[in-house]
Design an enzyme around this catalytic site. Structure first.
Site, PDB file in Angstrom:
ATOM      1  N   SER A 181      73.133  -6.806   3.035  1.00  0.00           N
ATOM      2  CA  SER A 181      74.116  -7.268   2.285  1.00  0.00           C
ATOM      3  C   SER A 181      75.107  -5.993   2.482  1.00  0.00           C
ATOM      4  O   SER A 181      75.760  -5.386   3.301  1.00  0.00           O
ATOM      5  CB  SER A 181      74.033  -7.642   1.084  1.00  0.00           C
ATOM      6  OG  SER A 181      75.128  -8.105   0.512  1.00  0.00           O
ATOM      7  N   ASP A 205      72.674  -9.994   7.251  1.00  0.00           N
ATOM      8  CA  ASP A 205      73.636 -10.723   6.518  1.00  0.00           C
ATOM      9  C   ASP A 205      74.788  -9.848   5.865  1.00  0.00           C
ATOM     10  O   ASP A 205      74.809  -9.756   4.500  1.00  0.00           O
ATOM     11  CB  ASP A 205      73.089 -11.793   5.434  1.00  0.00           C
ATOM     12  CG  ASP A 205      74.218 -13.095   5.290  1.00  0.00           C
ATOM     13  OD1 ASP A 205      74.751 -13.269   6.270  1.00  0.00           O
ATOM     14  OD2 ASP A 205      74.154 -13.582   4.189  1.00  0.00           O
ATOM     15  N   ARG A 219      82.742  -0.437   7.138  1.00  0.00           N
ATOM     16  CA  ARG A 219      81.698  -1.422   7.378  1.00  0.00           C
ATOM     17  C   ARG A 219      80.914  -1.188   8.610  1.00  0.00           C
ATOM     18  O   ARG A 219      81.160  -0.153   9.450  1.00  0.00           O
ATOM     19  CB  ARG A 219      82.244  -2.824   7.432  1.00  0.00           C
ATOM     20  CG  ARG A 219      83.220  -2.988   8.882  1.00  0.00           C
ATOM     21  CD  ARG A 219      83.354  -4.469   9.298  1.00  0.00           C
ATOM     22  NE  ARG A 219      84.496  -4.653  10.239  1.00  0.00           N
ATOM     23  CZ  ARG A 219      84.189  -4.895  11.450  1.00  0.00           C
ATOM     24  NH1 ARG A 219      82.946  -4.360  11.754  1.00  0.00           N
ATOM     25  NH2 ARG A 219      84.901  -5.030  12.431  1.00  0.00           N
ATOM     26  N   ASP A 224      78.100   2.460  15.327  1.00  0.00           N
ATOM     27  CA  ASP A 224      77.243   3.185  14.222  1.00  0.00           C
ATOM     28  C   ASP A 224      75.672   3.418  14.913  1.00  0.00           C
ATOM     29  O   ASP A 224      75.072   4.126  14.091  1.00  0.00           O
ATOM     30  CB  ASP A 224      77.056   2.417  13.004  1.00  0.00           C
ATOM     31  CG  ASP A 224      78.390   2.168  12.383  1.00  0.00           C
ATOM     32  OD1 ASP A 224      79.491   3.211  12.476  1.00  0.00           O
ATOM     33  OD2 ASP A 224      78.798   1.316  11.825  1.00  0.00           O
ATOM     34  N   HIS A 270      71.698 -16.243   1.628  1.00  0.00           N
ATOM     35  CA  HIS A 270      71.948 -14.420   1.812  1.00  0.00           C
ATOM     36  C   HIS A 270      70.602 -13.975   1.990  1.00  0.00           C
ATOM     37  O   HIS A 270      70.148 -12.944   2.875  1.00  0.00           O
ATOM     38  CB  HIS A 270      72.778 -14.069   0.456  1.00  0.00           C
ATOM     39  CG  HIS A 270      73.314 -12.878   0.780  1.00  0.00           C
ATOM     40  ND1 HIS A 270      73.764 -12.342   1.981  1.00  0.00           N
ATOM     41  CD2 HIS A 270      73.385 -11.781   0.037  1.00  0.00           C
ATOM     42  CE1 HIS A 270      74.710 -11.390   1.778  1.00  0.00           C
ATOM     43  NE2 HIS A 270      74.239 -10.864   0.415  1.00  0.00           N
TER      44      HIS A 270
END
Length: 344
Positions: A181, A205, A219, A224, A270
């Site tokens: 998350s 997720d 984000r 990355d 989730h």
């Protein structure tokens, strides 16, 4: 993070994800109310009035603790604070072995289920260092404070990784990050701040509320790490629906998950992301066999190109690229397929 939010109104949102699009609503903020619904890991709901919320957008070293586990200390961690990597000398940390960072999301801390499941799966299967990143002092505030702390938390984690490689003469290729998350975006921010790219990041997720596709500075994205794998289980609700990794997996279509009954806040779906991932590491018999496809509809119709990739596992499939679909069961074990078995 077995919780999250159902936005009853979109105050303070820059955009909301609808399918694969981001719909801007900030022009209409004066007409909205400041209310959201949350659910914690006990299944308890609460309504939060956000009109008096004060956002804290930065973090300090005092907000982060690192819980270090190895196969020699699976249950009792050595705790490092103040981003001080020299403390690792007093633990069972072995710089010659691979190191996996696990990063939780909103209203979680080092005790949360995502950490224990993934940590146990790893240490029961491979001989690695596991470092659980606890940023609970900020993650357990309102969602907006937690979300806007992501970049600064990630910067500290990235600097911690840089210091490890310098002090202990280890390679960035020995570093892996797993985030759930908001923790997926913390991992992305950490990866953006390492001096070289880490081996891979698994985004479980990744959170959608208050994130946009165009702003990759805030984000997880493909820059990355050497490789970024993303598992979508509440896509278009709590999680990102658009593919944001090198390989993106959409079990059961990615939006909802079997066995999650009356999942109003999508917290059950989730949390399936880290449950699937932990199982993929630990189960030596079954695997989450996924098929590269243009859409879930095409997958169900058998119109995929035949390319197959296992979802998750400790050694991720770096040859995978694009979007993959698969089905899971409603109960443990979630994986439908047996390893080396042909598709039925």
């Amino acid at each position: 993070m077995k919780l999250f939010i159902l936005f009853l109104a979109f105050t303070a949102l820059e955009c909301i994800p609808i399918g694969d699009k981001n719909i801007r609503v900030d022009e209409h903020l004066p007409d909205q109310r400041d209310v959201l619904l949350t659910q914690n890991e006990k299944g308890e709901y609460r309504v939060m009035d956000l009109k008096d919320v004060r956002l804290q957008k930065s973090a300090s070293v005092a907000d982060i603790y690192y819980y270090v586990y190895t196969q020699k200390n699976k249950e009792t961690p050595y705790v490092v604070g103040n981003n001080d990597v020299s403390e690792l000398e007093f633990s069972d940390f072995n710089p010659k072995k691979r190191t996996v960072f696990i990063i939780h999301g909103w209203e979680n801390d080092h005790t949360s289920l995502v950490n224990s499941l993934v940590k146990e799966a790893l240490l029961d299967t491979v001989d690695v260092n596991v470092i659980v990143v606890d940023w609970g002092s900020l993650a357990n505030r309102n969602y907006f404070t937690a979300r806007f702390s992501v970049r600064s938390i990630g910067q500290f984690v990235g600097h911690f990784i840089n210091d490890i490689t310098k002090k202990y003469k280890t390679s960035f290729k020995n570093i892996v990050m797993v985030g759930h998350s908001l923790g997926a975006h913390v991992a992305g921010a950490a990866g953006a701040n390492t001096e070289q790219k880490v081996d891979y990041i698994v985004g479980l997720d990744p959170a959608a509320p208050l994130f946009t596709l165009h702003n990759i500075d805030d984000r997880l994205d493909t820059t990355d790490a050497d490789f970024v794998e993303v598992i979508h289980t509440s896509a278009g609700r709590l999680g990102f629906s658009s593919p944001i990794g090198h390989a993106d997996y959409y079990p059961n279509g990615g939006a909802s998950q079997p066995g999650c009954i009356l999942d109003i806040t999508a917290s059950c779906a989730h949390s399936r992301s880290y449950m699937y991932f932990a199982e993929s590491i630990k189960d030596k018999v079954r695997e989450f066999k996924a098929y590269k496809c243009d859409s879930y509809a095409h997958y169900k119709e058998g119109k995929c190109n035949g390319s197959v990739s296992p979802m998750g596992e400790f050694t991720v499939n770096k040859n995978a690229s694009g979007t993959y679909y698969l089905k899971t069961k409603a109960k443990l074990p979630y994986a439908e397929d047996y390893k080396n078995a042909a598709r039925q």
